[in-house]
Design an enzyme around this catalytic site. Structure first.
Site, PDB file in Angstrom:
ATOM      1  N   LYS A  90       0.807  -1.216   0.000  1.00 10.62           N
ATOM      2  CA  LYS A  90       0.000   0.000   0.000  1.00 10.62           C
ATOM      3  C   LYS A  90       0.844   1.272   0.000  1.00 10.62           C
ATOM      4  O   LYS A  90       0.448   2.288  -0.576  1.00 10.62           O
ATOM      5  CB  LYS A  90      -0.975  -0.027   1.174  1.00 10.62           C
ATOM      6  CG  LYS A  90      -2.101  -1.052   1.013  1.00 10.62           C
ATOM      7  CD  LYS A  90      -3.051  -1.034   2.181  1.00 10.62           C
ATOM      8  CE  LYS A  90      -4.278  -1.904   1.901  1.00 10.62           C
ATOM      9  NZ  LYS A  90      -3.949  -3.299   1.629  1.00 10.62           N
TER      10      LYS A  90
ATOM     11  N   GLU B  83      -3.353   6.593   8.388  1.00  8.40           N
ATOM     12  CA  GLU B  83      -4.185   7.467   7.584  1.00  8.40           C
ATOM     13  C   GLU B  83      -5.254   8.100   8.465  1.00  8.40           C
ATOM     14  O   GLU B  83      -5.626   7.548   9.507  1.00  8.40           O
ATOM     15  CB  GLU B  83      -4.892   6.686   6.469  1.00  8.40           C
ATOM     16  CG  GLU B  83      -4.011   6.270   5.329  1.00  8.40           C
ATOM     17  CD  GLU B  83      -4.802   5.554   4.248  1.00  8.40           C
ATOM     18  OE1 GLU B  83      -4.243   5.377   3.161  1.00  8.40           O
ATOM     19  OE2 GLU B  83      -5.958   5.148   4.503  1.00  8.40           O
TER      20      GLU B  83
ATOM     21  N   HIS C 198     -14.702  -6.106   7.146  1.00 10.41           N
ATOM     22  CA  HIS C 198     -14.011  -5.478   6.017  1.00 10.41           C
ATOM     23  C   HIS C 198     -14.035  -6.349   4.763  1.00 10.41           C
ATOM     24  O   HIS C 198     -13.224  -6.159   3.858  1.00 10.41           O
ATOM     25  CB  HIS C 198     -12.561  -5.134   6.374  1.00 10.41           C
ATOM     26  CG  HIS C 198     -12.441  -4.184   7.520  1.00 10.41           C
ATOM     27  ND1 HIS C 198     -12.710  -2.838   7.429  1.00 10.41           N
ATOM     28  CD2 HIS C 198     -12.084  -4.397   8.812  1.00 10.41           C
ATOM     29  CE1 HIS C 198     -12.524  -2.263   8.594  1.00 10.41           C
ATOM     30  NE2 HIS C 198     -12.140  -3.180   9.451  1.00 10.41           N
TER      31      HIS C 198
ATOM     32  N   ARG D 288      -6.005  -8.255  -9.979  1.00 12.86           N
ATOM     33  CA  ARG D 288      -6.591  -9.545 -10.370  1.00 12.86           C
ATOM     34  C   ARG D 288      -8.054  -9.319 -10.723  1.00 12.86           C
ATOM     35  O   ARG D 288      -8.579  -8.210 -10.610  1.00 12.86           O
ATOM     36  CB  ARG D 288      -6.510 -10.540  -9.201  1.00 12.86           C
ATOM     37  CG  ARG D 288      -7.122  -9.967  -7.917  1.00 12.86           C
ATOM     38  CD  ARG D 288      -7.243 -10.975  -6.806  1.00 12.86           C
ATOM     39  NE  ARG D 288      -7.569 -10.387  -5.526  1.00 12.86           N
ATOM     40  CZ  ARG D 288      -8.758  -9.960  -5.145  1.00 12.86           C
ATOM     41  NH1 ARG D 288      -9.772 -10.014  -5.995  1.00 12.86           N
ATOM     42  NH2 ARG D 288      -8.969  -9.449  -3.950  1.00 12.86           N
TER      43      ARG D 288
END
Length: 496
Positions: free
Chosen positions: A116, A200, A235, A292
């Site tokens: 990330k 974040e 999630h 993907r």
């Protein structure tokens, strides 16, 4: 040209790839573990190779066994599906090094977007909006405190190599920061063998909207519009729809073009998905790129008329995309419910058992991508997702009604599933109005919601009772007939 594809995966996605390959006149090879020996995808392929024990660590995650199977069957390409090795840069590289075609992006693209922090750094110069936070790993607690204070609480700790909610922790106040960092790093190390984390600003209950892109090796890249994937537990997505009910045409175009820039930032080739968080003011922020095919690619296929697996294969063959962005249009609306062997009454805990009854829905606008047949076991070894039911309509209202009808027709006895939750969810006012976000389950769902009107449960129980009574009545005549057939067979002089 690709003549034979080995599918390095299992279940419904393996079967789905096999079907598209057959339509293209391409031979297929399935690989399977002990637990999957008699699964439909194994029987559907032209060839099948056993690659190890039931745990994925002994079979679907063993690169050497997969490459050996490809060599033994003279396959010239490998499709990774999703999950397992699909986003492993070392697997893509190993396939290429073995002289085979990897039906997916390069190892370079997977590596960049699989981390990330590297992904954030890659897209910076392409004008991609990002959630405020760090662009390098957080090294220590003092640095974390400083960053958190500058960003403002609440914050989100995320694993650099993460996914699926692992290594992700929300921190509301400074006194919780140290413990949550420790937990996040531990989860990340266990899941990804990498405990790097970053911070974040926490976007509270955003919408989760993703854009499907396709890029070829000739410099062409198009987007296939967006999917709304906000209804999630842990999630992980449960209900997806395309298009989103909240985007204006202008914002759709802007996000689509942004997704294309993300793809170009890592020299992407193949099918991929760029995920965004969208806040209450319709500001959108880059979340990650999945390198993907996605589980929910079906809803995109339903509204565009494109077969994304065939597109992947053509691009892997070196072909150029033979249409422009302006040639793509949205036709109608599609909604997908993931059918997971989980108990919505018990915090969506996985369930296992034998599928005593398994009957699929049919009719206009209904598609089922699944992996099981009646009488089969739902294994403890793999993800609890059994398949997906997708409904298409000329508009969103019709798609919702068709999905409800399909859920009512879907008869599954033997394991608990997400079907009752799905029916409840799409009938809620917030869903009907498109005013929902990733906090939908926490905000609206309680297990007792499924018991307020338990007609579905009564109907299922009644159906099961009638089914087994019918089985009993038919059992004796069938037994007698089998005995007659068996005797006649034994008396034959010649048998094949």
């Amino acid at each position: 040209m690709i003549q034979k594809i080995l599918i390095a995966n299992r279940g419904e996605i393996a079967l789905r790839i096999i079907r598209s390959a057959k339509e293209m006149g391409i031979k297929t090879v399935a690989v399977y573990s002990d637990a999957d020996r008699t699964m439909p995808f194994v029987l559907a392929a032209d060839e099948a190779v056993h690659i190890g024990g039931s745990p994925s660590s002994e079979s679907y995650l063993v690169i050497e066994n997969i490459l050996k199977a490809a060599k033994e069957t003279s396959a010239d390409a490998i499709h990774p599906g999703y999950g397992f090795l699909s986003e492993r840069a070392n697997f893509a590289q190993a396939v290429t090094d073995a002289g085979l075609i990897f039906i997916g992006p390069s190892a370079y693209s997977i590596e960049i977007m699989g981390d990330k922090l590297k992904a954030k750094q890659s897209v910076l110069e392409y004008g991609v909006p990002m959630v405020p936070g760090t662009e390098e790993p957080v090294l220590n607690l003092e640095e974390a405190k400083k960053i958190a204070n500058n960003t403002g609480y609440p914050i989100l700790i995320k694993a650099s190599a993460g996914g699926g909610g692992k290594g992700m922790r929300v921190v509301e106040k400074e006194e919780d920061l140290e413990e949550q960092i420790r937990i996040a790093k531990s989860e990340a190390l266990n899941a990804f063998n990498n405990d790097d984390i970053f911070i974040e600003k926490f976007v509270s209950n955003p919408k989760h909207i993703e854009v499907q892109i396709l890029a070829d090796s000739h410099g062409n890249c198009v987007y296939y519009f967006e999917r709304e994937c906000s209804i999630q537990r842990r999630h992980q997505k449960l209900i997806e729809e395309a298009p989103s009910s909240c985007l204006s045409p202008a914002l759709r175009k802007e996000m689509g073009e942004c997704a294309v820039r993300v793809a170009k930032s890592c020299k992407y080739v193949g099918a991929g998905t760029v995920e965004f968080l969208v806040d209450d003011n319709m500001n959108y922020y880059f979340l990650e790129m999945n390198t993907r095919l996605q589980v929910e690619h079906c809803v995109t296929e339903m509204i565009t008329g494109k077969d994304l697996v065939k597109e992947q294969i053509r691009i892997a063959n070196g072909e150029a995309i033979n249409y422009k962005q302006e040639d793509l249009f949205i036709h109608g609306h599609a909604i997908e419910l993931r059918i997971c062997a989980e108990d919505p009454m018990d915090n969506f805990m996985p369930d296992t058992g034998t599928l005593e009854i398994y009957q699929r829905p049919q009719g206009p606008g209904v598609r089922v991508d699944d992996a099981h047949e009646e009488g089969m076991e739902v294994s403890i070894f793999y993800d609890p997702m059994m398949g997906k039911v997708i409904a298409w309509g000329e508009n969103r209202e019709e798609a919702i009604k068709r999905l409800i009808r399909a859920i009512d027709e879907f008869k599954i006895i033997g394991v608990k599933t997400t079907l009752p939750f799905g029916k409840w969810a799409v009938q809620q006012k917030a869903f009907a109005e498109g005013k929902y976000d990733t906090g939908f389950i926490e905000k609206y769902f309680k297990p007792e919601n499924l018991l307020i009107n338990n007609e579905d449960f009564k109907t299922s129980a009644k159906f099961a009772a009638q089914y087994w009574e019918q089985q009993k009545r038919q059992a004796q005549p069938l037994k007698n007939e089998r005995e007659k057939t068996s005797s006649a067979w034994k008396n034959q002089k010649y048998r094949m």
